[in-house]
Design a protein around this motif. Structure first.
Motif, PDB file in Angstrom:
ATOM      1  N   ASN A  94      -0.666   8.114   1.416  1.00 57.18           N
ATOM      2  CA  ASN A  94      -0.961   9.422   0.837  1.00 57.18           C
ATOM      3  C   ASN A  94      -0.788  10.490   1.905  1.00 57.18           C
ATOM      4  OD1 ASN A  94      -1.873   8.435  -1.763  1.00 57.18           O
ATOM      5  ND2 ASN A  94      -3.636   7.646  -0.660  1.00 57.18           N
ATOM      6  N   ILE A  95      -0.453  11.680   1.471  1.00 58.42           N
ATOM      7  CA  ILE A  95      -0.313  12.795   2.412  1.00 58.42           C
ATOM      8  C   ILE A  95      -1.654  13.015   3.103  1.00 58.42           C
ATOM      9  CG2 ILE A  95       0.083  15.281   2.601  1.00 58.42           C
ATOM     10  CD1 ILE A  95       2.113  15.003   0.343  1.00 58.42           C
TER      11      ILE A  95
ATOM     12  N   TYR B  85       0.842  -1.191   0.000  1.00 61.56           N
ATOM     13  CA  TYR B  85       0.000   0.000   0.000  1.00 61.56           C
ATOM     14  C   TYR B  85       0.881   1.247   0.000  1.00 61.56           C
ATOM     15  CZ  TYR B  85      -3.320   3.555   1.457  1.00 61.56           C
ATOM     16  OH  TYR B  85      -4.086   4.688   1.520  1.00 61.56           O
ATOM     17  N   LYS B  86       0.578   2.199  -0.854  1.00 62.91           N
ATOM     18  CA  LYS B  86       1.311   3.463  -0.892  1.00 62.91           C
ATOM     19  C   LYS B  86       0.533   4.504  -0.096  1.00 62.91           C
ATOM     20  CE  LYS B  86       4.533   1.874  -3.442  1.00 62.91           C
ATOM     21  NZ  LYS B  86       5.782   1.516  -2.835  1.00 62.91           N
TER      22      LYS B  86
ATOM     23  N   PHE C  69       7.944   7.034   3.261  1.00 61.92           N
ATOM     24  CA  PHE C  69       7.094   8.172   3.589  1.00 61.92           C
ATOM     25  C   PHE C  69       7.471   8.669   4.971  1.00 61.92           C
ATOM     26  CE2 PHE C  69       4.829   4.357   4.810  1.00 61.92           C
ATOM     27  CZ  PHE C  69       4.257   4.639   6.030  1.00 61.92           C
TER      28      PHE C  69
ATOM     29  N   ASP D 214      -2.901  10.881   5.401  1.00 62.98           N
ATOM     30  CA  ASP D 214      -3.368   9.632   6.004  1.00 62.98           C
ATOM     31  C   ASP D 214      -3.002   9.600   7.481  1.00 62.98           C
ATOM     32  OD1 ASP D 214      -4.420   8.675   3.649  1.00 62.98           O
ATOM     33  OD2 ASP D 214      -2.772   7.281   3.237  1.00 62.98           O
TER      34      ASP D 214
ATOM     35  N   THR E  94       5.494  11.891   0.989  1.00 65.80           N
ATOM     36  CA  THR E  94       5.562  10.566   0.376  1.00 65.80           C
ATOM     37  C   THR E  94       6.584  10.584  -0.758  1.00 65.80           C
ATOM     38  OG1 THR E  94       3.763  11.048  -1.162  1.00 65.80           O
ATOM     39  CG2 THR E  94       3.170  10.001   0.911  1.00 65.80           C
TER      40      THR E  94
END
Length: 95
Positions: free
Chosen positions: A12-13, A9-10, A42, A15, A37
């Protein structure tokens, strides 16, 4: 609800994440916000409501490779889903 964060999973700003395991260095009660990220990592920082309390804490760099192996993180997943309606467009609905 809190879900385990996998290395696939990437983030996101914006989160919200927390450490899954409670130990002497990190409390499970402290939530963090993703502030930057990149492709392989991150950065997280204590969430805004806790920044005043956590002044001595700094940003932490989390490598995706370490997720699930060396670091256990959980991510906050909203229970809202998007429901498509032909007449009204996209409306949020709670589950």
């Amino acid at each position: 609800m809190w879900k385990p964060l996998a290395h696939t999973y990437k983030a996101n700003i914006g989160d919200k994440v927390r450490f899954a395991d409670s130990n002497s260095f990190v409390s499970k009660e402290v939530t963090y916000e993703v502030v930057k990220t990149e492709r392989h990592y991150f950065e997280i920082s204590p969430s805004s409501q806790q920044r005043a309390i956590q002044l001595n804490r700094m940003k932490r760099v989390i490598r995706y490779f370490d997720l699930g192996y060396n670091i256990g993180l959980e991510i906050w997943i909203s229970t809202e889903i998007q429901v498509m309606s032909v007449d009204q467009g996209c409306l949020p609905a709670t589950v």
